[in-house]
Scaffold this motif. Structure first.
Motif, PDB file in Angstrom:
ATOM      1  N   GLY A   1       5.460   7.481  -3.720  1.00 40.26           N
ATOM      2  CA  GLY A   1       6.500   8.134  -3.976  1.00 40.26           C
ATOM      3  C   GLY A   1       7.012   8.548  -5.355  1.00 40.26           C
ATOM      4  N   THR A   2       8.105   8.840  -5.634  1.00 33.85           N
ATOM      5  CA  THR A   2       8.209   9.401  -7.103  1.00 33.85           C
ATOM      6  C   THR A   2       9.159   8.402  -7.665  1.00 33.85           C
ATOM      7  OG1 THR A   2      10.049  10.410  -6.157  1.00 33.85           O
ATOM      8  CG2 THR A   2       8.397  11.814  -6.319  1.00 33.85           C
ATOM      9  N   SER A   3       9.488   7.343  -7.149  1.00 37.75           N
ATOM     10  CA  SER A   3      10.380   6.290  -7.670  1.00 37.75           C
ATOM     11  C   SER A   3       9.463   5.427  -9.092  1.00 37.75           C
ATOM     12  CB  SER A   3      10.865   5.124  -6.836  1.00 37.75           C
ATOM     13  OG  SER A   3      11.790   5.891  -5.883  1.00 37.75           O
ATOM     14  N   THR A   4      10.239   5.337  -9.947  1.00 39.96           N
ATOM     15  CA  THR A   4       9.354   4.452 -11.184  1.00 39.96           C
ATOM     16  C   THR A   4      10.112   3.195 -11.540  1.00 39.96           C
ATOM     17  OG1 THR A   4      10.561   5.999 -12.698  1.00 39.96           O
ATOM     18  CG2 THR A   4       8.320   6.579 -11.859  1.00 39.96           C
ATOM     19  N   GLY A   5      10.231   2.451 -10.464  1.00 35.72           N
ATOM     20  CA  GLY A   5      10.992   1.034 -10.885  1.00 35.72           C
ATOM     21  C   GLY A   5       9.976   0.068 -11.459  1.00 35.72           C
ATOM     22  N   VAL A   6      10.280  -1.004 -11.992  1.00 33.74           N
ATOM     23  CA  VAL A   6       9.568  -1.882 -12.636  1.00 33.74           C
ATOM     24  C   VAL A   6       9.051  -3.097 -11.517  1.00 33.74           C
ATOM     25  CG1 VAL A   6       9.582  -3.739 -14.662  1.00 33.74           C
ATOM     26  CG2 VAL A   6      10.942  -1.651 -14.880  1.00 33.74           C
ATOM     27  N   GLY A   7       7.929  -3.398 -11.732  1.00 33.51           N
ATOM     28  CA  GLY A   7       7.139  -4.525 -10.946  1.00 33.51           C
ATOM     29  C   GLY A   7       5.584  -3.795 -10.247  1.00 33.51           C
ATOM     30  N   GLY A   8       4.871  -4.649 -10.415  1.00 40.71           N
ATOM     31  CA  GLY A   8       3.463  -4.222 -10.087  1.00 40.71           C
ATOM     32  C   GLY A   8       3.187  -4.449  -8.508  1.00 40.71           C
ATOM     33  N   ARG A   9       1.951  -4.224  -8.164  1.00 40.02           N
ATOM     34  CA  ARG A   9       1.660  -4.372  -6.860  1.00 40.02           C
ATOM     35  C   ARG A   9       1.841  -5.843  -6.351  1.00 40.02           C
ATOM     36  NH1 ARG A   9      -2.586  -3.728 -10.101  1.00 40.02           N
ATOM     37  NH2 ARG A   9      -4.119  -5.591 -10.143  1.00 40.02           N
ATOM     38  N   CYS A  10       1.638  -6.813  -7.174  1.00 38.25           N
ATOM     39  CA  CYS A  10       1.892  -8.205  -6.538  1.00 38.25           C
ATOM     40  C   CYS A  10       3.381  -8.483  -6.243  1.00 38.25           C
ATOM     41  CB  CYS A  10       1.158  -9.127  -7.431  1.00 38.25           C
ATOM     42  SG  CYS A  10      -0.669  -8.946  -7.418  1.00 38.25           S
ATOM     43  N   GLN A  11       4.211  -7.857  -7.372  1.00 38.28           N
ATOM     44  CA  GLN A  11       5.574  -8.245  -7.070  1.00 38.28           C
ATOM     45  C   GLN A  11       6.126  -7.318  -6.176  1.00 38.28           C
ATOM     46  OE1 GLN A  11       7.711  -7.999 -11.054  1.00 38.28           O
ATOM     47  NE2 GLN A  11       5.962  -8.253 -11.929  1.00 38.28           N
ATOM     48  N   GLU A  12       5.548  -6.300  -5.514  1.00 35.18           N
ATOM     49  CA  GLU A  12       6.059  -5.314  -4.581  1.00 35.18           C
ATOM     50  C   GLU A  12       5.575  -6.229  -3.219  1.00 35.18           C
ATOM     51  OE1 GLU A  12       6.252  -0.959  -3.083  1.00 35.18           O
ATOM     52  OE2 GLU A  12       6.097  -1.375  -5.279  1.00 35.18           O
ATOM     53  N   LEU A  13       4.189  -6.821  -3.241  1.00 32.47           N
ATOM     54  CA  LEU A  13       3.853  -7.250  -2.105  1.00 32.47           C
ATOM     55  C   LEU A  13       4.909  -8.519  -1.654  1.00 32.47           C
ATOM     56  CD1 LEU A  13       1.691  -8.019  -0.152  1.00 32.47           C
ATOM     57  CD2 LEU A  13       0.403  -9.205  -1.710  1.00 32.47           C
ATOM     58  N   VAL A  14       4.949  -9.310  -2.819  1.00 32.80           N
ATOM     59  CA  VAL A  14       5.778 -10.546  -2.388  1.00 32.80           C
ATOM     60  C   VAL A  14       7.173 -10.164  -1.999  1.00 32.80           C
ATOM     61  CG1 VAL A  14       4.319 -12.175  -3.654  1.00 32.80           C
ATOM     62  CG2 VAL A  14       6.237 -11.173  -4.771  1.00 32.80           C
ATOM     63  N   LEU A  15       7.632  -9.214  -2.368  1.00 32.70           N
ATOM     64  CA  LEU A  15       9.158  -8.616  -2.160  1.00 32.70           C
ATOM     65  C   LEU A  15       9.209  -8.066  -0.887  1.00 32.70           C
ATOM     66  CD1 LEU A  15      12.057  -8.076  -2.877  1.00 32.70           C
ATOM     67  CD2 LEU A  15      11.594  -6.061  -3.812  1.00 32.70           C
ATOM     68  N   ALA A  16       8.270  -7.498  -0.255  1.00 29.76           N
ATOM     69  CA  ALA A  16       7.855  -6.846   1.134  1.00 29.76           C
ATOM     70  C   ALA A  16       7.722  -8.249   2.064  1.00 29.76           C
ATOM     71  CB  ALA A  16       6.938  -5.953   1.200  1.00 29.76           C
TER      72      ALA A  16
END
Length: 133
Positions: free
Chosen positions: A2-17
């Motif tokens: 997507g086009t969103s450019t928030g802060v947090g990498g792939r591992c942070q996004e994985l644990v949030l999901a």
């Protein structure tokens, strides 16, 4: 993506999901996920990843964040920080790549782990967060 450019990498996004899935799971007693990845500097944030369990999603909401919106905007760092779920390391100058560890407690009716004296395997049945703190 997507086009969103928030802060947090792939591992942070994985644990949030994963936090969202654990919060909605019928049976996630004792389930904890750690995901981290570091190149020794951790890019634009001060965290290599995060640690979540069934209560993390609600902790984020109670802290005033909207984790669904943060996840959609790829801004996982803000949500995880609000719940104190980030894994922060000092500079390591070592590329350890990605590490993902999930732990689950056995069902309440299980005879595993065996009931053993304090200070042994029995103490690992709590959230993984307690192990690494």
């Amino acid at each position: 993506m997507g086009t969103s450019t928030g802060v947090g990498g792939r591992c942070q996004e994985l644990v949030l999901a994963a936090a969202r899935e654990l919060a909605n799971a019928k049976s996630a007693r004792g389930a904890t996920l750690l995901a981290c990845g570091t190149d020794g500097r951790d890019g634009p944030t001060d965290a290599a990843g995060g640690v979540v369990d069934k209560g993390t999603w609600s902790a984020i909401e109670k802290a005033g964040r909207q984790p669904d919106a943060d996840l959609a905007a790829h801004d996982s760092h803000a949500s995880l920080d609000a719940a104190n779920a980030l894994l922060r390391t000092d500079l390591t100058a070592t590329n350890v790549m990605d590490i993902v560890i999930g732990v689950c407690a056995p069902p309440a009716t299980s005879k595993w782990p065996p009931r053993t004296p304090a200070g042994s395997l029995a103490r690992f049945s709590g959230p993984f967060r307690k192990i690494i703190e």
